[in-house]
Every structure is written in structure tokens, then in C-alpha cells.
Design an enzyme around this catalytic site. Sequence first.
Site, short mmCIF file in Angstrom:
data_model
loop_
_atom_site.label_atom_id
_atom_site.label_comp_id
_atom_site.label_asym_id
_atom_site.label_seq_id
_atom_site.Cartn_x
_atom_site.Cartn_y
_atom_site.Cartn_z
CD GLU A 197 2.14 7.36 -11.68
OE1 GLU A 197 2.42 6.66 -12.67
OE2 GLU A 197 0.99 7.73 -11.43
N GLY B 191 0.81 -1.22 0.00
CA GLY B 191 0.00 0.00 0.00
C GLY B 191 0.84 1.26 0.00
CE LYS C 112 13.16 1.85 -4.06
NZ LYS C 112 12.93 1.09 -2.86
CG ASP C 113 11.84 -3.61 -3.24
OD1 ASP C 113 12.30 -3.18 -2.18
OD2 ASP C 113 10.89 -3.06 -3.83
CD GLN D 41 7.57 -7.58 3.94
OE1 GLN D 41 6.81 -8.42 3.49
NE2 GLN D 41 8.11 -6.64 3.17
CG HIS E 131 3.19 0.58 -5.28
ND1 HIS E 131 3.34 1.70 -4.50
CD2 HIS E 131 3.80 -0.43 -4.62
CE1 HIS E 131 3.99 1.38 -3.39
NE2 HIS E 131 4.31 0.10 -3.44
P1 AMP Z 1 6.03 -2.48 -1.60
O1 AMP Z 1 4.66 -1.89 -1.45
O2 AMP Z 1 7.13 -1.54 -1.23
O3 AMP Z 1 6.14 -3.85 -0.97
O4 AMP Z 1 6.24 -2.72 -3.17
C1 AMP Z 1 5.33 -3.52 -3.89
C2 AMP Z 1 5.94 -3.79 -5.25
O5 AMP Z 1 6.14 -2.56 -5.93
C3 AMP Z 1 7.30 -4.49 -5.18
O6 AMP Z 1 7.37 -5.47 -6.21
C4 AMP Z 1 8.26 -3.35 -5.40
O7 AMP Z 1 9.50 -3.76 -5.95
C5 AMP Z 1 7.49 -2.51 -6.39
N1 AMP Z 1 7.98 -1.13 -6.39
C6 AMP Z 1 8.11 -0.30 -5.32
N2 AMP Z 1 8.66 0.87 -5.70
C7 AMP Z 1 8.89 0.78 -7.02
C8 AMP Z 1 9.47 1.65 -8.00
N3 AMP Z 1 9.91 2.87 -7.68
N4 AMP Z 1 9.55 1.22 -9.27
C9 AMP Z 1 9.12 -0.02 -9.61
N5 AMP Z 1 8.57 -0.89 -8.75
C10 AMP Z 1 8.46 -0.50 -7.47
#
Ligand code: AMP
Length: 284
Positions: free
Chosen positions: A35, A31, A149-150, A61, A37
Site C-alpha cells: 500500500e 517491486g 519513508k526513505d 544500491q 507504493h
Molecule cells: P522501494 O520499492 O522500497 O524502492 O520503494 C519505492 C518507493 O516507494 C520509494 O519512493 C519509497 O520511499 C516508497 N515507499 C516505500 N514504502 C513506503 C511507505 N510505507 N509509505 C510511503 N512510501 C513508501
Amino acid sequence: MERVTSKEECRQALSQARREHKTIALVPTMGALHEGHLSLVRAACKRADYTVVSIFVNPTQFGEGEDFGAYPRDIVHDLELLAAEGVDLLFTPTTDVMYGRDSQVTVDPGPLAMRWEGEVRPGHFNGVATVVAKLMNIVRPDVAFFGEKDFQQLRIVEQMSRDLDLCVNIVPCPIIRERDGVAMSSRNAYLSPEERFQALALCEALEVAAAALAWGERSADAIVALMAAEVAKRPLAELDYAALVDSVTLEPVQTVDMPVRAILAARVGTTRLIDNAALVPPVK
Ligand code: AMP
């Protein structure tokens, strides 16, 4: 867009799509959507007939003393953003729904999780791998979208899907950046204006690495030293690690004679940020 909060409702909602032999995509998130996500969501909607997004801030985590309690949550805004993207199903379970009372079995993410983020954040990738495996078993998608990104997380999920025969095609999506180059992240919201400015240290270090490679530098140690020096220019930024790694094994390389990944993590003020980029040596 339908929103469900229980595993049963989620499976129920998906049964119709499955009967119609629709391709099902999953985009797992925590959540506070931005952009980055949404780029995953758009890729999923384009690729699949039926797109499921999950929003779950997964406690397992986060380590002790990490930001689980403070992690940004904005479900109202997230709902608006997702509804505008043509998402079919939003799954927003609570921790009780996800883990129940007596959850005991977890996924061991193996050697890919030992280094880098896994070393600094012990147990982090066990939590990630376990929750992603659970989401995949609940949704049973054909395809799932993860951000570069990750990068370490992406590699672990790819490996897990293969090793545990989850039969989910993992699609990597490029990093989405702010106009100044800072990688979008929900955690950027923690930064003060000055910290946000100094957060440029990470993407600038990656630019320096790419420039050094373009000038002909091939020594990983030399390039990593330049990255560290770039981060050191910003007094509020403190480097956790910088490395050039094999994109598959995530092991450090000595010489950049094929495409590698430059990865780094730094604390800016009290906020921990990560970034990475592909480094491709120019053809001679
Ligand atoms: P998170 O909500 O941080 O767990 O991210 C959910 C998904 O969105 C994960 O697969 C992240 O790698 C991806 N994500 C987060 N930030 C970015 C970004 N700046 N560019 C591309 N994907 C992203």
C-alpha cells in the site's frame, strides 16, 4: 497497462504521450508492492495524464553481504496491483538492459549521502542516485513520486534533480503504516511473527519523541536518549542510529525550536528497518 522491458520500447511507448502533450509521471520502485507504493501510484495517476511505474531491483544500491539475492520479488502480484490502479506503462528492465556491459559513470550524491544510511551502507546512495538519474533520462517525466519513508533518499533525489537540471518535479508522499503503526516496507516480509511485533520499537520511539516535544522538551539529546531507551525495551531490536535532523540539510540539530525530522534505523533480528517522522514544536 502496457509492459515494456527495454529502454527503446519505453521511449517508444512514451513518444505518443509526449506528442499529445500529456503530463508524464514516474514512480520508481523495486517491486514487492504494498500500500505504501500504491499510495505513490495513486498520487501519480491523479496528478499526471500518463503514469509510468518502474520495477527494478537495482544491484548497485546493495552492498556486499546485503540482501540483493533475497530481496522479495513477486512480479505476478505486482502486475495485478498496478493494472487495477490505472497505470499506463510498466517498465521492468533487467540488470543487463539497465547497465549494459561497460557501464562506468555514476552519480556522486554529495554531502547529503555522507551521514545516516550513507554511513552505514557505503555506496548505497551512489547506486540510488545513479539508477534514479538513469530512469529519469529514459522516461523524462515531468513529475516523480517518492516516499517520505526513505527520507534521506527523497532529499538526495530532490537535490539531484535541482543540481543536475533534470527538470523533474519531485513530489514527497507521506509514510503509509500498518494498523499498529509499523511503516510498510517490502523488508517486513523477512520478519518472524515475534520480530514483526518487536518492529513496533521504531514507530514507538517516534511516538515517544513526539510526546516529549509536546511536554516541553526541546533538547535534541534528551529526546534522542528517550528514543534509544524505547528501542532498548525490545530485546530483538538493536538501534543503528536515532537523530533529530534539519529536514533540508539532514544535519543534527541541538534544539527543537522549529520543525525537524526524527530519523532512526534499527536491526530487528537480521532485518534492517528505517523510519522517521516530522517533529513540530507546538506554538507557544
Ligand atoms: P522501494 O520499492 O522500497 O524502492 O520503494 C519505492 C518507493 O516507494 C520509494 O519512493 C519509497 O520511499 C516508497 N515507499 C516505500 N514504502 C513506503 C511507505 N510505507 N509509505 C510511503 N512510501 C513508501
